[in-house]
Write a protein that holds these residues in place. Structure first.
Motif, PDB file in Angstrom:
ATOM      1  N   ASP A  15       0.842  -1.191   0.000  1.00 51.87           N
ATOM      2  CA  ASP A  15       0.000   0.000   0.000  1.00 51.87           C
ATOM      3  C   ASP A  15       0.883   1.249   0.000  1.00 51.87           C
ATOM      4  N   TYR A  16       0.781   2.045  -1.092  1.00 47.31           N
ATOM      5  CA  TYR A  16       1.566   3.268  -1.207  1.00 47.31           C
ATOM      6  C   TYR A  16       0.720   4.517  -0.977  1.00 47.31           C
ATOM      7  N   SER A  17      -0.488   4.355  -0.517  1.00 48.89           N
ATOM      8  CA  SER A  17      -1.395   5.492  -0.377  1.00 48.89           C
ATOM      9  C   SER A  17      -0.885   6.527   0.617  1.00 48.89           C
ATOM     10  N   ALA A  18      -0.115   6.088   1.618  1.00 51.38           N
ATOM     11  CA  ALA A  18       0.381   7.013   2.636  1.00 51.38           C
ATOM     12  C   ALA A  18       1.801   7.485   2.338  1.00 51.38           C
ATOM     13  N   TYR A  19       2.379   7.073   1.226  1.00 50.59           N
ATOM     14  CA  TYR A  19       3.752   7.443   0.895  1.00 50.59           C
ATOM     15  C   TYR A  19       3.858   8.932   0.600  1.00 50.59           C
ATOM     16  N   PRO A  38      -2.551   7.498  -9.066  1.00 51.88           N
ATOM     17  CA  PRO A  38      -2.285   8.690  -9.896  1.00 51.88           C
ATOM     18  C   PRO A  38      -2.083   9.953  -9.070  1.00 51.88           C
ATOM     19  N   ASP A  39      -2.589   9.978  -7.842  1.00 50.01           N
ATOM     20  CA  ASP A  39      -2.435  11.162  -6.989  1.00 50.01           C
ATOM     21  C   ASP A  39      -1.022  11.277  -6.430  1.00 50.01           C
ATOM     22  N   LYS A  40      -0.173  10.274  -6.692  1.00 53.52           N
ATOM     23  CA  LYS A  40       1.201  10.304  -6.196  1.00 53.52           C
ATOM     24  C   LYS A  40       2.190  10.809  -7.246  1.00 53.52           C
ATOM     25  N   GLN A  41       1.693  11.343  -8.345  1.00 55.25           N
ATOM     26  CA  GLN A  41       2.573  11.815  -9.411  1.00 55.25           C
ATOM     27  C   GLN A  41       3.563  12.857  -8.896  1.00 55.25           C
ATOM     28  N   GLU A  42       3.070  13.803  -8.115  1.00 51.66           N
ATOM     29  CA  GLU A  42       3.923  14.869  -7.589  1.00 51.66           C
ATOM     30  C   GLU A  42       5.047  14.305  -6.736  1.00 51.66           C
ATOM     31  N   GLN A  43       4.707  13.405  -5.815  1.00 48.86           N
ATOM     32  CA  GLN A  43       5.720  12.847  -4.920  1.00 48.86           C
ATOM     33  C   GLN A  43       6.739  12.000  -5.683  1.00 48.86           C
ATOM     34  N   ILE A  44       6.257  11.261  -6.679  1.00 47.24           N
ATOM     35  CA  ILE A  44       7.162  10.420  -7.468  1.00 47.24           C
ATOM     36  C   ILE A  44       8.149  11.273  -8.246  1.00 47.24           C
ATOM     37  N   LEU A  45       7.674  12.331  -8.894  1.00 50.84           N
ATOM     38  CA  LEU A  45       8.560  13.201  -9.657  1.00 50.84           C
ATOM     39  C   LEU A  45       9.585  13.879  -8.757  1.00 50.84           C
ATOM     40  N   GLN A  46       9.152  14.332  -7.588  1.00 49.96           N
ATOM     41  CA  GLN A  46      10.063  15.007  -6.677  1.00 49.96           C
ATOM     42  C   GLN A  46      11.096  14.028  -6.104  1.00 49.96           C
ATOM     43  N   ALA A  64       7.118  23.222 -13.000  1.00 53.48           N
ATOM     44  CA  ALA A  64       6.227  22.375 -13.797  1.00 53.48           C
ATOM     45  C   ALA A  64       4.795  22.841 -13.656  1.00 53.48           C
ATOM     46  N   PRO A  65       3.953  22.643 -14.729  1.00 50.20           N
ATOM     47  CA  PRO A  65       2.563  23.097 -14.700  1.00 50.20           C
ATOM     48  C   PRO A  65       1.674  22.176 -13.883  1.00 50.20           C
ATOM     49  N   VAL A  66       2.137  21.804 -12.681  1.00 49.10           N
ATOM     50  CA  VAL A  66       1.373  20.950 -11.781  1.00 49.10           C
ATOM     51  C   VAL A  66       1.315  21.638 -10.436  1.00 49.10           C
ATOM     52  N   LYS A  67       0.179  21.678  -9.798  1.00 45.40           N
ATOM     53  CA  LYS A  67       0.038  22.321  -8.498  1.00 45.40           C
ATOM     54  C   LYS A  67       0.921  21.607  -7.489  1.00 45.40           C
ATOM     55  N   LYS A  68       1.795  22.378  -6.784  1.00 41.25           N
ATOM     56  CA  LYS A  68       2.737  21.806  -5.836  1.00 41.25           C
ATOM     57  C   LYS A  68       2.331  22.154  -4.414  1.00 41.25           C
ATOM     58  N   SER A  69       2.469  21.199  -3.539  1.00 33.20           N
ATOM     59  CA  SER A  69       2.207  21.470  -2.133  1.00 33.20           C
ATOM     60  C   SER A  69       3.523  21.800  -1.440  1.00 33.20           C
ATOM     61  N   ARG A  70       3.451  22.439  -0.276  1.00 34.44           N
ATOM     62  CA  ARG A  70       4.651  22.789   0.483  1.00 34.44           C
ATOM     63  C   ARG A  70       5.069  21.583   1.329  1.00 34.44           C
ATOM     64  N   PHE A  71       6.362  21.316   1.319  1.00 38.74           N
ATOM     65  CA  PHE A  71       6.872  20.177   2.079  1.00 38.74           C
ATOM     66  C   PHE A  71       7.684  20.660   3.270  1.00 38.74           C
ATOM     67  N   ILE A  72       7.541  20.002   4.414  1.00 39.07           N
ATOM     68  CA  ILE A  72       8.281  20.344   5.613  1.00 39.07           C
ATOM     69  C   ILE A  72       9.755  20.001   5.406  1.00 39.07           C
ATOM     70  N   TYR A  73      10.619  20.878   5.960  1.00 36.05           N
ATOM     71  CA  TYR A  73      12.055  20.749   5.716  1.00 36.05           C
ATOM     72  C   TYR A  73      12.597  19.384   6.102  1.00 36.05           C
ATOM     73  N   TRP A  74      12.119  18.796   7.192  1.00 33.88           N
ATOM     74  CA  TRP A  74      12.688  17.524   7.625  1.00 33.88           C
ATOM     75  C   TRP A  74      12.410  16.409   6.658  1.00 33.88           C
ATOM     76  N   TYR A  75      11.396  16.554   5.788  1.00 37.07           N
ATOM     77  CA  TYR A  75      11.192  15.551   4.745  1.00 37.07           C
ATOM     78  C   TYR A  75      12.444  15.448   3.874  1.00 37.07           C
ATOM     79  N   VAL A  90      -0.365  10.316 -18.246  1.00 33.06           N
ATOM     80  CA  VAL A  90      -0.293  11.522 -19.055  1.00 33.06           C
ATOM     81  C   VAL A  90       0.199  12.680 -18.198  1.00 33.06           C
ATOM     82  N   ILE A  91       1.281  13.315 -18.641  1.00 33.39           N
ATOM     83  CA  ILE A  91       1.848  14.450 -17.936  1.00 33.39           C
ATOM     84  C   ILE A  91       1.235  15.754 -18.440  1.00 33.39           C
TER      85      ILE A  91
END
Length: 360
Positions: free
Chosen positions: A2-6, A38-46, A84-95, A244-245
């Motif tokens: 399960d990668y839903s929480a990744y 598909p909702d993990k596209q942002e995390q995978i790219l980063q 990138a033309p994708v909405k980005k969320s802010r990530f905490i520094y310790w990540y 699709v990107i």
């Protein structure tokens, strides 16, 4: 699994994910993950950007200055990703700190491994291509001018000097419409809603139904570029599977950063890809009561073909037609029909035999 929480750090610390990014291992598994989440596209790219940033460091020198270099690499990659033309969320520094710790912990082990080809390039794509029992033909433009290639489905490709393509052929002429490209080329694709047309250009995968576009994809370039003249294309990237990107429409161009797999799309009223564009991308194929000689000259100059016909016999013939969306050989077929002429096509040599026209 399960990668839903990744989150991004989880992907970076996942040995299997790192192996996929660096060596392409477990590709089927991660392609399935992408489809399932598909909702993990942002995390995978980063996460991929971080791993590749770390891989650019010199081996066995993870001292204080090298750790700072790693952070500089990560920030640089993430600055690109943020564009990138994708909405980005802010990530905490310790990540990012956790991600860097995972990378540094395994860095020496990775650098001790024999290097494998990680870039997705033409030769690698051909080795991995599924032929399904069909033969594959390679066309190479070894000349100093453009060369036009006719594909089995009626689509046409204008190859720039040094460019090459590979495509399947089969006895039924019903092969998959899959083309592999190295270099720069202009595509005019026959529309077929039942069978999409796919171009593999390094990491970029271009999926179309019927349209015209120009691609620049050299093995050693850091970018893959595509400019859409007419219609629309859907872009995905390897090794992220079929996700699709971006969708790119007429008068837009897309640029893929190969090291991060980030795609940017922008409006371009003019052809801004930095290369000598095939003339077919700039010519207008809308003719209004135009002399046949003018029509033939336009097509010859645009596609680098030679059209043989009786200029005296056809001197009084004029054409009115809009041939913007048709591939080269469909243009020729329609012109021949309008002139009630017979056409013979042999490579880049085209011969028209007509009875002539009379104006009253």
């Amino acid at each position: 699994m399960d990668y839903s929480a990744y989150d991004t750090a989880d992907f970076v610390c996942d040995d299997s994910f790192v192996a996929w990014v660096k060596e392409g291992r477990d590709g089927a598994h991660w392609e399935q993950v992408i489809k399932q989440y598909p909702d993990k596209q942002e995390q995978i790219l980063q996460a991929r950007a971080i791993i590749l940033a770390a891989a650019q460091l010199p081996p066995f020198q993870l001292k204080a200055q090298d750790q700072q270099q790693m952070w500089d690499q990560i920030r640089s990659q993430m600055d690109t990703t943020e564009a990138a033309p994708v909405k980005k969320s802010r990530f905490i520094y310790w990540y990012w700190a956790a991600a860097a710790v995972c990378i540094m912990a395994g860095a020496a082990l990775w650098w001790m491994r024999p290097e494998k080809e990680t870039a997705v390039v033409y030769t690698r794509l051909l080795k991995e291509a599924k032929l399904d029992g069909n033969k594959r033909i390679e066309e190479i433009n070894e000349e100093s001018t453009v060369r036009t290639v006719r594909l089995p489905d009626g689509s046409s490709v204008v190859l720039e000097p040094g460019a090459r393509i590979s495509y399947p052929v089969c006895a039924t002429n019903n092969c998959k419409r899959e083309v592999y490209l190295s270099g720069a080329a202009f595509f005019e694709v026959s529309r077929n809603t039942q069978q999409p047309f796919i171009v593999y250009a390094n990491e970029m995968v271009i999926n179309v139904l019927g349209t015209s576009f120009h691609v620049k994809a050299y093995d050693k370039d850091s970018l893959v570029q595509v400019y859409v003249k007419t219609g629309k294309i859907a872009l995905s990237v390897q090794p992220l599977g079929s996700m699709v990107i971006s969708n790119v429409s007429a008068n837009q161009q897309a640029i893929l950063q190969r090291n991060t797999l980030v795609v940017s799309v922008q409006l371009s009223e003019q052809h801004h890809i930095e290369l000598q564009a095939p003339e077919a991308t700039t010519y207008s194929f809308v003719f209004n009561d135009a002399p046949v000689d003018s029509v033939m000259s336009t097509i010859e100059n645009a596609y680098g073909v030679h059209i043989a016909y009786d200029k005296v016999l056809l001197a009084d013939c004029r054409l009115t037609a809009s041939l913007t969306d048709e591939p080269l050989y469909e243009k020729i077929r329609l012109i021949c029909r309008a002139l009630e002429a017979d056409c013979i096509i042999k490579g880049n040599d085209i011969t028209l035999s007509a009875k002539g026209c009379h104006r009253y």
